[in-house]
Design a protein around this motif. Structure first.
Motif, PDB file in Angstrom:
ATOM      1  N   ARG A  31       0.828  -1.213   0.000  1.00  0.00           N
ATOM      2  CA  ARG A  31       0.000   0.000   0.000  1.00  0.00           C
ATOM      3  C   ARG A  31       0.856   1.254   0.000  1.00  0.00           C
ATOM      4  O   ARG A  31       0.565   2.209  -0.716  1.00  0.00           O
ATOM      5  CB  ARG A  31      -0.956  -0.007   1.197  1.00  0.00           C
ATOM      6  CG  ARG A  31      -2.031  -1.076   1.048  1.00  0.00           C
ATOM      7  CD  ARG A  31      -3.048  -1.013   2.136  1.00  0.00           C
ATOM      8  NE  ARG A  31      -3.866   0.198   2.001  1.00  0.00           N
ATOM      9  CZ  ARG A  31      -4.906   0.463   2.767  1.00  0.00           C
ATOM     10  NH1 ARG A  31      -5.263  -0.385   3.721  1.00  0.00           N
ATOM     11  NH2 ARG A  31      -5.602   1.564   2.608  1.00  0.00           N
ATOM     12  N   ILE A  32       1.924   1.251   0.783  1.00  0.00           N
ATOM     13  CA  ILE A  32       2.829   2.405   0.815  1.00  0.00           C
ATOM     14  C   ILE A  32       3.521   2.563  -0.531  1.00  0.00           C
ATOM     15  O   ILE A  32       3.634   3.677  -1.053  1.00  0.00           O
ATOM     16  CB  ILE A  32       3.854   2.260   1.966  1.00  0.00           C
ATOM     17  CG1 ILE A  32       3.128   2.363   3.315  1.00  0.00           C
ATOM     18  CG2 ILE A  32       4.961   3.297   1.853  1.00  0.00           C
ATOM     19  CD1 ILE A  32       3.972   1.937   4.515  1.00  0.00           C
ATOM     20  N   TYR A  35       1.141   4.067  -3.035  1.00  0.00           N
ATOM     21  CA  TYR A  35       0.978   5.505  -2.773  1.00  0.00           C
ATOM     22  C   TYR A  35       2.181   6.272  -3.321  1.00  0.00           C
ATOM     23  O   TYR A  35       2.016   7.313  -3.975  1.00  0.00           O
ATOM     24  CB  TYR A  35       0.820   5.749  -1.267  1.00  0.00           C
ATOM     25  CG  TYR A  35       0.716   7.212  -0.922  1.00  0.00           C
ATOM     26  CD1 TYR A  35      -0.503   7.867  -0.981  1.00  0.00           C
ATOM     27  CD2 TYR A  35       1.844   7.949  -0.559  1.00  0.00           C
ATOM     28  CE1 TYR A  35      -0.606   9.216  -0.690  1.00  0.00           C
ATOM     29  CE2 TYR A  35       1.748   9.295  -0.265  1.00  0.00           C
ATOM     30  CZ  TYR A  35       0.524   9.927  -0.329  1.00  0.00           C
ATOM     31  OH  TYR A  35       0.439  11.260  -0.045  1.00  0.00           O
ATOM     32  N   ASN A  38       2.073   6.458  -7.137  1.00  0.00           N
ATOM     33  CA  ASN A  38       1.104   7.477  -7.563  1.00  0.00           C
ATOM     34  C   ASN A  38       1.650   8.878  -7.351  1.00  0.00           C
ATOM     35  O   ASN A  38       1.490   9.755  -8.209  1.00  0.00           O
ATOM     36  CB  ASN A  38      -0.219   7.318  -6.802  1.00  0.00           C
ATOM     37  CG  ASN A  38      -1.013   6.121  -7.257  1.00  0.00           C
ATOM     38  OD1 ASN A  38      -0.869   5.654  -8.389  1.00  0.00           O
ATOM     39  ND2 ASN A  38      -1.849   5.622  -6.381  1.00  0.00           N
ATOM     40  N   TYR A  39       2.293   9.094  -6.218  1.00  0.00           N
ATOM     41  CA  TYR A  39       2.861  10.410  -5.919  1.00  0.00           C
ATOM     42  C   TYR A  39       3.954  10.766  -6.929  1.00  0.00           C
ATOM     43  O   TYR A  39       4.002  11.889  -7.420  1.00  0.00           O
ATOM     44  CB  TYR A  39       3.419  10.430  -4.488  1.00  0.00           C
ATOM     45  CG  TYR A  39       3.911  11.782  -4.073  1.00  0.00           C
ATOM     46  CD1 TYR A  39       3.011  12.780  -3.706  1.00  0.00           C
ATOM     47  CD2 TYR A  39       5.267  12.076  -4.055  1.00  0.00           C
ATOM     48  CE1 TYR A  39       3.453  14.030  -3.334  1.00  0.00           C
ATOM     49  CE2 TYR A  39       5.715  13.331  -3.678  1.00  0.00           C
ATOM     50  CZ  TYR A  39       4.805  14.296  -3.322  1.00  0.00           C
ATOM     51  OH  TYR A  39       5.247  15.541  -2.963  1.00  0.00           O
ATOM     52  N   SER A 105      -5.670   2.281  -8.750  1.00  0.00           N
ATOM     53  CA  SER A 105      -4.957   3.418  -9.324  1.00  0.00           C
ATOM     54  C   SER A 105      -3.768   2.842 -10.084  1.00  0.00           C
ATOM     55  O   SER A 105      -3.558   1.628 -10.097  1.00  0.00           O
ATOM     56  CB  SER A 105      -4.469   4.332  -8.197  1.00  0.00           C
ATOM     57  OG  SER A 105      -3.544   3.639  -7.371  1.00  0.00           O
ATOM     58  N   LYS A 108      -1.597   1.118  -7.509  1.00  0.00           N
ATOM     59  CA  LYS A 108      -2.201  -0.122  -7.027  1.00  0.00           C
ATOM     60  C   LYS A 108      -2.131  -1.207  -8.108  1.00  0.00           C
ATOM     61  O   LYS A 108      -1.918  -2.375  -7.805  1.00  0.00           O
ATOM     62  CB  LYS A 108      -3.654   0.115  -6.594  1.00  0.00           C
ATOM     63  CG  LYS A 108      -3.780   0.811  -5.258  1.00  0.00           C
ATOM     64  CD  LYS A 108      -5.242   1.024  -4.896  1.00  0.00           C
ATOM     65  CE  LYS A 108      -5.400   1.648  -3.541  1.00  0.00           C
ATOM     66  NZ  LYS A 108      -4.823   2.985  -3.415  1.00  0.00           N
ATOM     67  N   GLU A 133     -10.876   9.580  -1.743  1.00  0.00           N
ATOM     68  CA  GLU A 133      -9.863  10.520  -2.213  1.00  0.00           C
ATOM     69  C   GLU A 133     -10.279  11.982  -2.054  1.00  0.00           C
ATOM     70  O   GLU A 133      -9.572  12.768  -1.444  1.00  0.00           O
ATOM     71  CB  GLU A 133      -9.521  10.234  -3.687  1.00  0.00           C
ATOM     72  CG  GLU A 133      -9.060   8.807  -3.969  1.00  0.00           C
ATOM     73  CD  GLU A 133      -7.766   8.429  -3.283  1.00  0.00           C
ATOM     74  OE1 GLU A 133      -6.931   9.319  -3.045  1.00  0.00           O
ATOM     75  OE2 GLU A 133      -7.590   7.238  -2.978  1.00  0.00           O
ATOM     76  N   TRP A 158      -1.998  11.823   8.441  1.00  0.00           N
ATOM     77  CA  TRP A 158      -1.168  10.879   7.686  1.00  0.00           C
ATOM     78  C   TRP A 158      -0.450   9.896   8.598  1.00  0.00           C
ATOM     79  O   TRP A 158      -0.303   8.721   8.246  1.00  0.00           O
ATOM     80  CB  TRP A 158      -0.201  11.616   6.765  1.00  0.00           C
ATOM     81  CG  TRP A 158      -0.938  12.323   5.677  1.00  0.00           C
ATOM     82  CD1 TRP A 158      -1.075  13.658   5.498  1.00  0.00           C
ATOM     83  CD2 TRP A 158      -1.712  11.714   4.625  1.00  0.00           C
ATOM     84  NE1 TRP A 158      -1.874  13.929   4.411  1.00  0.00           N
ATOM     85  CE2 TRP A 158      -2.273  12.754   3.854  1.00  0.00           C
ATOM     86  CE3 TRP A 158      -1.992  10.395   4.268  1.00  0.00           C
ATOM     87  CZ2 TRP A 158      -3.092  12.513   2.757  1.00  0.00           C
ATOM     88  CZ3 TRP A 158      -2.803  10.160   3.166  1.00  0.00           C
ATOM     89  CH2 TRP A 158      -3.342  11.209   2.429  1.00  0.00           C
TER      90      TRP A 158
END
Length: 188
Positions: A31-32, A35, A38-39, A105, A108, A133, A158
């Motif tokens: 999951r991290i 993320y 995506n970032y 995403s 993901k 989101e 966060w």
């Protein structure tokens, strides 16, 4: 011996998908990583925007040093801002479509995890995009405007989500998952 068995917490969600098999919760690492992917993609999309604003800032500083009444913004800086804005908008549209369509995403999808609802189905646009989101980010944006308290609340949000990723007895649901009543599971 039964006490030892109760200590172990399963990482499987307690519902079954269409195939009758239990779905495994996604690990915090996956999951991290999703993320961060995506970032990184959003940051790459924003590079022209950042360059354009930097060029405008540089023009402003040069004109202020020269004593000019108004800075001379070049077409190149405005073009970079336009291009960057389009790329960022396209990124968010693609992400929204992917998340709505299959609960994944880009990050993901690369990490082979997906978002599902309480029944193990695709949550759809409202739950996965709006509730997971948009709503949390709008709340964070408004809270962020509160002097002194805003940044602390944002960091706290966060950190809380990061800690929640490791709580197996809470099905690794972050605050966004709890709002939307979703889970993140392995997509394999």
């Amino acid at each position: 011996m039964n006490d030892l068995n109760n200590v172990y917490q399963s990482t499987q969600v307690d519902y079954e998908d269409d195939g009758g098999e239990e779905m495994e919760l996604a690990t915090p690492g996956k999951r991290i990583a999703a993320y961060l992917i995506n970032y990184l993609i959003s940051l790459v999309a924003a590079v022209p925007l950042i360059i354009g604003f930097y060029q405008m800032y540089k023009s402003y500083v040069i004109s202020a040093q020269a004593g000019a009444s108004a800075p001379d913004f070049s077409g190149a800086s405005m073009g970079m801002i336009g291009l960057g804005s389009l790329l960022v908008l396209a990124y968010y549209i693609v992400q929204a479509v992917l998340m709505s369509k299959n609960g994944q995403s880009m990050g993901k999808r690369i990490m082979k995890i997906k978002v599902v609802d309480e029944d193990g189905d695709n949550p759809g646009f409202v739950k996965v995009v709006l509730m997971r989101e948009v709503v949390p980010n709008l709340v964070l944006a408004f809270v962020g405007m509160i002097p002194f308290l805003g940044p602390i609340a944002q960091i706290g949000f966060w950190v809380a989500c990061l800690v929640m990723l490791f709580l197996v007895d809470r099905d690794r649901q972050t605050l966004q998952d709890m709002i939307a009543k979703t889970y993140v599971v392995d997509a394999e």
